[in-house]
Design an enzyme around this catalytic site. Sequence first.
Site, PDB file in Angstrom:
ATOM      1  N   GLU A 103      23.841  95.233  92.513  1.00  0.00           N
ATOM      2  CA  GLU A 103      23.919  95.108  91.049  1.00  0.00           C
ATOM      3  C   GLU A 103      24.889  96.130  90.458  1.00  0.00           C
ATOM      4  O   GLU A 103      24.498  96.974  89.648  1.00  0.00           O
ATOM      5  CB  GLU A 103      22.518  95.323  90.441  1.00  0.00           C
ATOM      6  CG  GLU A 103      21.448  94.405  90.989  1.00  0.00           C
ATOM      7  CD  GLU A 103      20.035  94.829  90.584  1.00  0.00           C
ATOM      8  OE1 GLU A 103      19.855  95.911  89.998  1.00  0.00           O
ATOM      9  OE2 GLU A 103      19.094  94.058  90.872  1.00  0.00           O
ATOM     10  N   GLY A 147      27.558  97.831  88.055  1.00  0.00           N
ATOM     11  CA  GLY A 147      27.952  97.683  86.659  1.00  0.00           C
ATOM     12  C   GLY A 147      29.175  98.528  86.370  1.00  0.00           C
ATOM     13  O   GLY A 147      30.304  98.070  86.308  1.00  0.00           O
ATOM     14  N   CYS A 180      27.930 111.251  59.798  1.00  0.00           N
ATOM     15  CA  CYS A 180      27.355 112.449  59.195  1.00  0.00           C
ATOM     16  C   CYS A 180      26.251 113.083  60.009  1.00  0.00           C
ATOM     17  O   CYS A 180      25.115 113.235  59.543  1.00  0.00           O
ATOM     18  CB  CYS A 180      26.894 112.117  57.789  1.00  0.00           C
ATOM     19  SG  CYS A 180      28.324 111.657  56.792  1.00  0.00           S
TER      20      CYS A 180
HETATM   21  N1  LLP Z   1      20.566  97.628  88.195  1.00  0.00           N
HETATM   22  C1  LLP Z   1      19.600  98.118  87.393  1.00  0.00           C
HETATM   23  C2  LLP Z   1      18.213  97.695  87.598  1.00  0.00           C
HETATM   24  C3  LLP Z   1      19.940  99.026  86.369  1.00  0.00           C
HETATM   25  O1  LLP Z   1      18.984  99.526  85.594  1.00  0.00           O
HETATM   26  C4  LLP Z   1      21.293  99.414  86.198  1.00  0.00           C
HETATM   27  C5  LLP Z   1      21.678 100.346  85.140  1.00  0.00           C
HETATM   28  C6  LLP Z   1      22.265  98.848  87.049  1.00  0.00           C
HETATM   29  C7  LLP Z   1      21.860  97.967  88.047  1.00  0.00           C
HETATM   30  C8  LLP Z   1      23.729  99.166  86.930  1.00  0.00           C
HETATM   31  O2  LLP Z   1      23.995 100.497  87.215  1.00  0.00           O
HETATM   32  P1  LLP Z   1      25.512 100.994  87.345  1.00  0.00           P
HETATM   33  O3  LLP Z   1      26.112 100.347  88.561  1.00  0.00           O
HETATM   34  O4  LLP Z   1      26.230 100.623  86.129  1.00  0.00           O
HETATM   35  O5  LLP Z   1      25.376 102.474  87.501  1.00  0.00           O
HETATM   36  N2  LLP Z   1      23.893 103.725  79.312  1.00  0.00           N
HETATM   37  C9  LLP Z   1      24.052 104.612  80.464  1.00  0.00           C
HETATM   38  C10 LLP Z   1      23.842 103.886  81.776  1.00  0.00           C
HETATM   39  C11 LLP Z   1      22.496 103.215  81.885  1.00  0.00           C
HETATM   40  C12 LLP Z   1      22.312 102.475  83.183  1.00  0.00           C
HETATM   41  C13 LLP Z   1      21.076 101.652  83.165  1.00  0.00           C
HETATM   42  N3  LLP Z   1      20.830 100.873  84.342  1.00  0.00           N
HETATM   43  C14 LLP Z   1      25.408 105.275  80.405  1.00  0.00           C
HETATM   44  O6  LLP Z   1      26.165 105.028  79.462  1.00  0.00           O
HETATM   45  O7  LLP Z   1      25.748 106.082  81.275  1.00  0.00           O
END
Ligand code: LLP
Length: 419
Positions: free
Chosen positions: A275, A277, A343
């Site tokens: 998964e 991202g 602000c």
């Molecule tokens: N799978 C699950 C179950 C997740 O909760 C997440 C991210 C991913 C995959 C993807 O993770 P990645 O490959 O992107 O690290 N808003 C935060 C990041 C929150 C990530 C939440 N879960 C930021 O801006 O750093």
Amino acid sequence: MDHFAYRQGVLHAEDVPLPAIAAAIGTPAYVYSQATLVRHARVFREGLSGVNSPHLAFAVKANPNLAVLKVLAGEGYGADVVSGGELERALAAGMAPADIVFSGVGKDAAEMARALEVGIGQFNLESEEEGVELAAIAHSRGRTASAALRVNPDVDAGTHGKISTGKAENKFGVPFDRAAAIYARLAGLPGLNMRGLAVHIGSQLASLAPLERAFTRLGDLMRAIRADGHNVTHMDLGGGVGVPYKAGEITPSPAEYGAMVARITADWDAALMFEPGRVIAGNAGVLLTRVIRVKPGAGNPFVIVDAAMNDLARPALYDAWHDFVAAEPTGQRMTANIVGPICESSDTFAMARDIDALVPGDLAAFRTAGAYGATMASTYNSRSLVPEVMVSGARWAVVAERIAPAAILAAEHVPDWLA
Ligand code: LLP
């Protein structure tokens, strides 16, 4: 590697000069490079060449823009969704339902029913209670839901506390030492086809060691559950691979990640799911912004830009670093605090940062804004919802419109007793 580079002193996204986009649609605006998305999607897949037909599900939360999902669908990616809204986006982008995984601790009954109705490939269950509820919903509809049990391996991901998910005290998954018993109970319920285990310990991981510990624990659990006589055919290893936010920052490469996965899972005899991202979308986007004003400060001057924490929340939320560059640097440098117009003092992108010298009216960009950027935007301070642009070669198009404060105001109502 990405496709944002200077040509004749002007920052381009692929073949499009960023000042041309700013002139046409204004700022702030997110700009994505299609070629970079495609490249990252392929490099991640190639990194997993030592793994038998991996299933790749893009974590939609990182960048749910429809055009972005369409590009990734074209690269054979499915989707990891965490809400009914993300599910509909993945379907709208043409992702096959069978390639969709549904994660998240709070799927509600309506979301589960809809996901069953469209026939998604797998539910990642985050609790025994959720499994019991899903079984009942599926059974009452004469369906069988394929599911994996998300396990909390109690491993410290070594990342920012707010994006760590694999410690025992976090809300995610079921406790490691109860997982086999919960799996056995759920496997016996009509309406549920328990087929695997899932893990995701956090995001922006700078080191592979915590992932390796988590995967090793998950493998041990898989063997124990199989020894109990249950099927475990699908193992979902989540996302989490970090990306460089600072020029020169070293993060695990997809090849190193893939080699580690291949080594740990060599004898698993299970289909592997991923998964990713941030590693796909992070460096495929920038946030374009214009300098409104430069104001003297007690120490360094404040460069006030027209982007704010409502457009890019990461610095305010996680003290995150985003490189900040001029679209047309002069070669001069300055030390400044970069702030937005909102602000509160958390509307600060950087303090005492050495940056390209900027004057009011100059265009600049926050780098590595393609993941968890626009998707976390709000309209705080009654600002517009930031627009998004996709570039491909010399072409570009608005892929999400700027939603003006007037449109948001129009969706509000004064009750008749106040009229
Ligand atoms: N799978 C699950 C179950 C997740 O909760 C997440 C991210 C991913 C995959 C993807 O993770 P990645 O490959 O992107 O690290 N808003 C935060 C990041 C929150 C990530 C939440 N879960 C930021 O801006 O750093």
